[in-house]
Design a protein around this motif. Sequence first.
Motif, PDB file in Angstrom:
ATOM      1  N   SER A 169      -7.143  -0.142  -1.542  1.00  0.00           N
ATOM      2  CA  SER A 169      -6.404   1.123  -1.623  1.00  0.00           C
ATOM      3  C   SER A 169      -5.292   1.035  -2.668  1.00  0.00           C
ATOM      4  O   SER A 169      -4.990  -0.030  -3.197  1.00  0.00           O
ATOM      5  CB  SER A 169      -5.834   1.458  -0.244  1.00  0.00           C
ATOM      6  OG  SER A 169      -5.067   0.387   0.237  1.00  0.00           O
ATOM      7  N   ALA A 170      -4.658   2.195  -2.906  1.00  0.00           N
ATOM      8  CA  ALA A 170      -3.604   2.258  -3.927  1.00  0.00           C
ATOM      9  C   ALA A 170      -2.412   1.402  -3.518  1.00  0.00           C
ATOM     10  O   ALA A 170      -2.051   1.329  -2.344  1.00  0.00           O
ATOM     11  CB  ALA A 170      -3.161   3.708  -4.114  1.00  0.00           C
ATOM     12  N   GLU A 175      -1.994   7.324  -2.996  1.00  0.00           N
ATOM     13  CA  GLU A 175      -2.480   7.267  -4.375  1.00  0.00           C
ATOM     14  C   GLU A 175      -1.596   8.076  -5.332  1.00  0.00           C
ATOM     15  O   GLU A 175      -1.289   7.635  -6.435  1.00  0.00           O
ATOM     16  CB  GLU A 175      -3.927   7.782  -4.403  1.00  0.00           C
ATOM     17  CG  GLU A 175      -4.681   7.401  -5.653  1.00  0.00           C
ATOM     18  CD  GLU A 175      -6.175   7.726  -5.538  1.00  0.00           C
ATOM     19  OE1 GLU A 175      -6.723   7.611  -4.424  1.00  0.00           O
ATOM     20  OE2 GLU A 175      -6.761   8.122  -6.564  1.00  0.00           O
ATOM     21  N   PHE A 219       1.164  -0.195 -11.443  1.00  0.00           N
ATOM     22  CA  PHE A 219      -0.144   0.232 -10.935  1.00  0.00           C
ATOM     23  C   PHE A 219      -0.875  -0.955 -10.321  1.00  0.00           C
ATOM     24  O   PHE A 219      -1.090  -1.968 -10.970  1.00  0.00           O
ATOM     25  CB  PHE A 219      -0.977   0.813 -12.071  1.00  0.00           C
ATOM     26  CG  PHE A 219      -2.258   1.479 -11.624  1.00  0.00           C
ATOM     27  CD1 PHE A 219      -2.313   2.852 -11.432  1.00  0.00           C
ATOM     28  CD2 PHE A 219      -3.403   0.724 -11.403  1.00  0.00           C
ATOM     29  CE1 PHE A 219      -3.491   3.468 -11.029  1.00  0.00           C
ATOM     30  CE2 PHE A 219      -4.587   1.331 -10.990  1.00  0.00           C
ATOM     31  CZ  PHE A 219      -4.636   2.700 -10.810  1.00  0.00           C
ATOM     32  N   ARG A 257       1.513   6.164  -6.263  1.00  0.00           N
ATOM     33  CA  ARG A 257       1.243   5.114  -7.261  1.00  0.00           C
ATOM     34  C   ARG A 257       1.055   5.724  -8.650  1.00  0.00           C
ATOM     35  O   ARG A 257       1.634   5.245  -9.632  1.00  0.00           O
ATOM     36  CB  ARG A 257      -0.014   4.327  -6.879  1.00  0.00           C
ATOM     37  CG  ARG A 257      -0.415   3.332  -7.972  1.00  0.00           C
ATOM     38  CD  ARG A 257      -1.769   2.722  -7.748  1.00  0.00           C
ATOM     39  NE  ARG A 257      -2.847   3.709  -7.781  1.00  0.00           N
ATOM     40  CZ  ARG A 257      -4.131   3.420  -7.558  1.00  0.00           C
ATOM     41  NH1 ARG A 257      -4.472   2.176  -7.263  1.00  0.00           N
ATOM     42  NH2 ARG A 257      -5.049   4.360  -7.608  1.00  0.00           N
ATOM     43  N   ASP A 258       0.258   6.795  -8.710  1.00  0.00           N
ATOM     44  CA  ASP A 258      -0.072   7.340 -10.020  1.00  0.00           C
ATOM     45  C   ASP A 258       1.160   7.925 -10.702  1.00  0.00           C
ATOM     46  O   ASP A 258       1.329   7.813 -11.916  1.00  0.00           O
ATOM     47  CB  ASP A 258      -1.178   8.389  -9.875  1.00  0.00           C
ATOM     48  CG  ASP A 258      -2.477   7.753  -9.387  1.00  0.00           C
ATOM     49  OD1 ASP A 258      -2.557   6.497  -9.383  1.00  0.00           O
ATOM     50  OD2 ASP A 258      -3.405   8.488  -9.004  1.00  0.00           O
ATOM     51  N   GLN A 274      -3.609  -2.382  -6.740  1.00  0.00           N
ATOM     52  CA  GLN A 274      -4.577  -2.084  -5.684  1.00  0.00           C
ATOM     53  C   GLN A 274      -4.453  -3.183  -4.637  1.00  0.00           C
ATOM     54  O   GLN A 274      -4.299  -4.361  -4.965  1.00  0.00           O
ATOM     55  CB  GLN A 274      -5.978  -2.099  -6.312  1.00  0.00           C
ATOM     56  CG  GLN A 274      -7.081  -1.690  -5.377  1.00  0.00           C
ATOM     57  CD  GLN A 274      -8.413  -1.541  -6.123  1.00  0.00           C
ATOM     58  OE1 GLN A 274      -8.512  -0.849  -7.133  1.00  0.00           O
ATOM     59  NE2 GLN A 274      -9.426  -2.209  -5.622  1.00  0.00           N
ATOM     60  N   GLU A 325       0.826  -1.205   0.000  1.00  0.00           N
ATOM     61  CA  GLU A 325       0.000   0.000   0.000  1.00  0.00           C
ATOM     62  C   GLU A 325       0.865   1.261   0.000  1.00  0.00           C
ATOM     63  O   GLU A 325       1.846   1.352   0.752  1.00  0.00           O
ATOM     64  CB  GLU A 325      -0.885   0.009   1.247  1.00  0.00           C
ATOM     65  CG  GLU A 325      -1.853   1.156   1.324  1.00  0.00           C
ATOM     66  CD  GLU A 325      -2.751   1.054   2.549  1.00  0.00           C
ATOM     67  OE1 GLU A 325      -2.220   0.957   3.686  1.00  0.00           O
ATOM     68  OE2 GLU A 325      -3.977   1.045   2.375  1.00  0.00           O
TER      69      GLU A 325
END
Length: 249
Positions: A194-195, A173, A187, A176-177, A189, A170
């Motif tokens: 969650s990201a 976000e 990428f 990750r992006d 989840q 985890e």
Amino acid sequence: MCLISSSKLLVHQHSTDSGHNVGFTSVDAGNMSLTVLEQHHTAEDTRNNRRALESALGIDPGTTRFVSQTHSAIVQSSGDRGWGQVDTLGEGDAIISEDGRDPIAILVADCLPIAFTTNYGPTAIAHAGRVGLLDGIIQNTVRYLRSLDTQGAGTISATIGPGICGKCYEVPEHMRDQAAQDHPAIFSQTTWGSAALDLPAAAEAILQEQDVEVRHVNECTFTNERLFSHRRAPGIGRLAGVVLPTHKA
Ligand SMILES: [Zn+2]
């Protein structure tokens, strides 16, 4: 001498056509780090763990090479001395044995250990966490290995060892992006929605781009209690990924 049975000390071990063994240690082998030490454990405990592992693997105690890992993209050559003489080869997050004859190791607890063998001699081992992976430690290691391929026709094989998986790692976000802009395969989840980052998938994509054959151990450090995990149990220890020459009978 043949490889002594070491199944308890390793979560994965295989031998390669190039005449090497690739292995990843379990918690039963103990902590392999001289600097990440659980309370009441000392560097001498780690030295004993390392010597026991080396004996089980049929290599001379103290001859394995380690580096001072800093999540860098620096690749070190294995040099001529193991940890019994010098604790570390210096700062770096990958080690290359140019003739494939030196035992080499990298320490992890969630980050990915990636072991490399070639059909033209050299071996390597790399530590690829988020930062090192994004900064190019894998590409730098492959580039160094390719530079040693004088015929230009060699093949490189990589084994992606135990690390935190894409369902468990985890992250915020935005992190990750941002990472996924250059590495779409990263990428992911978490199982709880969650990201997350998928380091094994990203490493595989990079290796395939570099024309490297890929093998997965498919063990998640976060969920497999036979492995050290920084996120599940911080400060307890590090497992080692190792590449060493096979001892002939
Ligand atoms: Zn997992």
